[in-house]
Design a protein around this motif. Structure first.
Motif, short mmCIF file in Angstrom:
data_model
loop_
_atom_site.label_atom_id
_atom_site.label_comp_id
_atom_site.label_asym_id
_atom_site.label_seq_id
_atom_site.Cartn_x
_atom_site.Cartn_y
_atom_site.Cartn_z
N ARG A 1 -5.34 0.75 8.59
CA ARG A 1 -3.91 0.42 8.54
C ARG A 1 -3.22 0.93 9.79
O ARG A 1 -3.53 2.02 10.28
N THR B 1 -7.26 -1.00 0.82
CA THR B 1 -7.94 -0.94 -0.48
C THR B 1 -8.66 -2.26 -0.77
O THR B 1 -9.69 -2.30 -1.42
N ASP C 1 0.81 -1.23 0.00
CA ASP C 1 0.00 0.00 0.00
C ASP C 1 0.84 1.27 0.00
O ASP C 1 0.43 2.30 0.56
N GLY D 1 -4.28 -4.37 -3.81
CA GLY D 1 -5.31 -3.36 -4.07
C GLY D 1 -4.57 -2.11 -4.47
O GLY D 1 -3.96 -1.45 -3.63
N HIS D 2 -4.56 -1.82 -5.77
CA HIS D 2 -3.78 -0.69 -6.27
C HIS D 2 -4.74 0.42 -6.71
O HIS D 2 -5.57 0.22 -7.60
MG MG Z 1 -2.74 -1.66 -1.83
#
Ligand code: MG
Ligand code: GDP
Ligand code: IMO
Length: 447
Positions: free
Chosen positions: A313, A307, A18, A45-46
């Motif tokens: 986080r 994401t 991330d 997860g971009h």
């Molecule tokens: Mg990510």
């Protein structure tokens, strides 16, 4: 296309994922012919933000959002075919048709529903020390099957295996029985629906399945540049990360050989992406974690929620010890330092320059998670900045204290900070130094 020398490039995470890889790949892709995922799966997860549009990509290489780039899912990726179809359909509903330029390696492995069930059950039944906090996307169990060989399914099997249906049924039944025996629960697996989904994937994805290795070598021979998009991050690497609190693949440039079938020596530019602070989702040691108001403030300012899973986080100061380690094992040529804007407003900004463990000062990364858990960070505080950085477009226009911070990180980590993030949008990125002259980043087509 660029008139600069062709440099195949890898963008990868320097931390626990991330870091902002999606944003960077989206910015750089116009200089490349193909964007390649070589590791991981839908655990990634971009995020890409362009104006008011926001996209989260899990399996699709980020470049496929745009017409010009070919998206390649390499042999090293583990692919949930139904998840992939959902992603393709989700983009189609937003007017983006990725199918014609998507290539899936015949060698890539399928993540099956029983992998996801096993991932979930194993986490639910784990006690503190063994609960990894996975993304529950079936990544570990699928890579385990890949290594076991006899129980794996590859994309080539969708094309060539005449007994595919019977094999999927048998593997699913056996796995459901095994889960029941181990956990007293078969994960709710519906065998016939698993078979139907594999046949659907075969029908819808067959035209995308090909020998991506040959395609990449043709691309290289034609003098066209390739961008390798790492997933996860070096500290989650199966061999070099904070084991066992890691993912199950090679997350850095060293993953390109096995994961894409391209000799790593072809790749000459390694861009390590990190944030101006640290984050981690899931369990595992995190020496600089701030379990206080400052950590909460960073999480809020940086919108630090996963994401893929939406989990908050964990946040902490920048860790120069783990970043230097990541630089050493990957040979990073450049650093992309994201989220400088998120740190605006702090009177002081901390950087961890060493760890303390049992009265000793450590400047290298301990190997085992238990030792790391006991380490205390040695934090050096530097003056912060209060300006809003989001409108800054040139390095020279950043406040002096921000530039001092950036240059301090360069000297601690041992590689130039060539890219700086000052906001989530593609336009909020600064490129500086030699990298600026060696890469053409034309304005990408708007989405
Ligand atoms: Mg990510
Ligand atoms: P990836 O997995 O490495 O692609 O990163 P993620 O997309 O999971 O998480 C990075 C988050 O930070 C996303 O929400 C991005 O939109 C955002 N982001 C990236 N760069 C910057 C930056 O420089 N500033 C801010 N404020 N957000 C950023
Ligand atoms: P991107 O590409 C952040 C973490 C999980 C968990 C551990 C193992 O978006 O940076 P897994 O599901 O892979 O078995 O989980 O790794 N993890 C990530 N954390 N970003 C990611 O990907 C991650 N991929 C895996 O949270 O701690």
């Amino acid at each position: 296309m660029s008139n600069k020398a062709v440099q195949h490039t890898c963008v990868f995470g320097m931390g626990w994922g991330d870091e902002g890889k999606g944003k960077l790949v989206d910015l750089l892709y116009p200089a490349f012919h193909a964007v390649v995922r070589f590791n991981g799966g839908a655990n990634a997860g971009h995020t890409v933000c362009v104006g008011k549009e926001k996209f989260a990509l899990h399996l699709l290489p980020t470049g496929v959002l745009h017409e010009s780039a070919v998206g390649v899912i390499g042999p090293g990726v583990v692919v949930d075919p139904i998840g992939l179809l959902e992603e393709i359909d989700g983009l189609a509903a937003r007017g983006i048709n990725v199918s014609p330029k998507l290539k899936i390696s015949q060698r890539a492995h399928l993540v099956m529903p029983y992998h996801k069930a096993e991932d979930n059950l194993s986490e639910q039944n784990a006690t503190g020390a063994t609960r990894i906090g996975t993304t529950a996307r079936g990544i570990g169990p699928c890579y385990a099957d890949k290594m076991r060989r006899t129980t794996a399914i590859r994309f080539i099997d969708l094309l060539n295996d005449e007994n595919l249906e019977a094999r999927v049924r048998e593997l699913s039944q056996k796995r459901a029985a095994a889960l029941k025996a181990i956990y007293g629960d078969d994960g709710g697996l519906d065998i016939e629906s698993i078979v139907r989904d594999v046949l659907l994937a075969k029908k819808r994805l067959s035209s995308n399945i090909c020998d991506t290795t040959s395609f990449l070598h043709e691309t290289i021979n034609a003098g066209q540049a390739i961008l390798f998009e790492g997933a996860n991050g070096i500290l989650l690497d199966i061999d070099h990360g904070t084991y066992p609190f890691v993912t199950s693949s090679s997350t850095g440039p060293h993953g390109i050989g096995p994961g894409a079938g391209v000799p790593p020596a072809c790749v000459t530019r390694y861009i390590a992406v990190t944030k101006a602070y640290s984050t981690r989702v899931g369990s595992g040691p995190f020496v600089t974690e701030l379990k206080d108001d400052i950590g909460d403030r960073i999480r809020k300012a940086g919108n630090e929620f996963g994401t893929t899973t939406g989990r908050p986080r964990r946040c902490g100061w920048f860790d120069a010890v783990s970043s230097r380690y990541a630089r050493q094992i990957t040979g990073a040529t450049d650093i992309a330092l994201m989220h400088l804007d998120t740190l605006s407003g702090f009177d002081e900004v901390g950087v961890c320059v060493a760890y303390r463990h049992e009265g000793k000062t450590l400047t290298t990364m301990p190997t085992d998670a238990a030792t790391l858990e006991q380490c205390e960070p040695v934090i050096e505080y530097r003056p912060g900045w209060h300006e809003n950085l989001r409108t800054v477009r040139r390095y020279e226009d950043l406040p002096q204290t921000t530039r001092d911070y950036v240059e301090h990180i360069e000297s601690l980590v041992g590689a130039p900070v060539s890219i700086l993030g000052v906001g989530p949008d593609r336009s909020q990125t600064l490129i500086r130094g030699p990298l600026k002259d060696s890469i053409d980043v034309p304005e990408p087509a708007s989405l």
